[in-house]
Design a protein around this motif. Structure first.
Motif, short mmCIF file in Angstrom:
data_model
loop_
_atom_site.label_atom_id
_atom_site.label_comp_id
_atom_site.label_asym_id
_atom_site.label_seq_id
_atom_site.Cartn_x
_atom_site.Cartn_y
_atom_site.Cartn_z
N GLN A 211 0.52 -1.17 0.55
CA GLN A 211 -0.01 -0.23 0.13
C GLN A 211 1.32 0.84 0.10
N SER A 216 0.13 -3.89 -5.89
CA SER A 216 -0.32 -4.96 -5.09
C SER A 216 0.67 -6.22 -3.76
N HIS A 219 2.56 -7.86 -7.52
CA HIS A 219 3.24 -7.39 -7.56
C HIS A 219 4.95 -7.20 -6.89
#
Length: 299
Positions: A211, A216, A219
């Motif tokens: 975050q 993500s 990823h």
């Protein structure tokens, strides 16, 4: 690789004792390749740079590269940690790409190796060879905590980098002004490393780091592995141990306080994990530094 000042390390090898180099690879330290005989190619950052007699090549930490060794070649390979090369620069290796060269000119040749050839004439090459031999001699003959030896090695190392600046400094400055910096690490990875470093005392999760990195979790995990060769947990543990080692060496904080501030929690957990990774207890590690400091003052 010889560890010459606990977290700061230096190592130098030549064609007679260098490990085989058969495939592209990466490592967490800086590397300098000084070639005095033979021709090969430096594959770095998606580029190819020729290596001839008198070529000096530079490699940033974690950058995939490859220099095939040739049978009749003569060379020195120098490995240096960030702490050894830049002891006063309190930044993670992933943050060095954002440091202006005016603040750390030692980084110049490393940053622009992908677009420049650092070539020297025969006379300068002989001197470069001499500098490498002096560094090798100091490294082999002196104990790792020898202050004079470490200062001499760093002086020879900076002499070598200074020669590169004297002959190729205008090209390095032009590359910087033209924005030709090699983007070695993706911004998401840099954001993740900063998040980890700034929150070591907290419980760190891949989701929270993702975050903060604007990607993500899946990823980010892929990026970390592809860019550094390490998992999220491995990077967190590594940063926590490095911070703990610094606090043990240079502060009077108790082991319990250090364990809490670096995210290891209970003292027993901190001591167990520290010993697993470092090979000694936190207090034994601290005593090593106190003993070295006492010997230095006596000498």
């Amino acid at each position: 690789m010889a560890a010459r000042a606990q977290s700061a390390y230096f190592g130098i090898h030549d064609q007679s004792n260098c490990l085989p180099n058969p495939v592209p690879h990466r490592h967490e330290y800086f590397q300098i390749y000084v070639n005095t005989l033979g021709e090969t190619t430096h594959y770095i950052g998606g580029q190819q740079r020729p290596i001839r007699p008198g070529t000096v090549s530079f490699v940033l930490p974690f950058l995939v590269h490859y220099i095939p060794n040739v049978a009749d070649g003569k060379f020195h390979v120098i490995n240096i940690s960030k702490e050894y090369l830049l002891p006063s620069l309190n930044l993670d290796v992933f943050e060095l790409s954002e440091v202006p060269l005016a603040r750390a000119p030692e980084l110049g040749p490393f940053r622009f190796q992908h677009c420049l050839d650092f070539q020297f004439d025969e006379l300068d090459t002989e001197y470069l060879q001499e500098l490498c031999e002096r560094m090798a001699q100091e490294s082999q003959q002196s104990p790792s905590d020898d202050t004079a030896s470490n200062l001499l090695i760093r002086s020879h190392l900076l002499n070598l980098i200074g020669m590169v600046w004297r002959r190729h400094g205008d090209k390095i400055r032009l590359c910087e002004s033209n924005g030709m910096l090699l983007q070695s690490y993706k911004q998401s990875v840099l954001r993740c490393i900063r998040y980890i470093t700034q929150n070591l005392s907290r419980e760190l999760t891949l989701g929270d780091a993702a975050q903060a990195s604007h990607v993500s979790a899946t990823h980010l995990a892929h990026l970390l592995k592809s860019e550094t060769g390490k998992t999220f947990l491995e990077i967190v543990t590594e940063r926590r141990i490095e911070r703990a080692k610094t606090l043990l060496a240079f502060t009077s904080a108790s082991a319990a306080e250090i364990g809490q501030s670096t995210g290891f929690g209970e003292p027993n957990n901190f001591a167990r994990r520290f010993r697993q990774i470092v090979g000694s207890t936190p207090l034994a590690y601290r005593r090593q530094f106190q003993d070295v400091g006492a010997r230095t003052w006596v000498e």
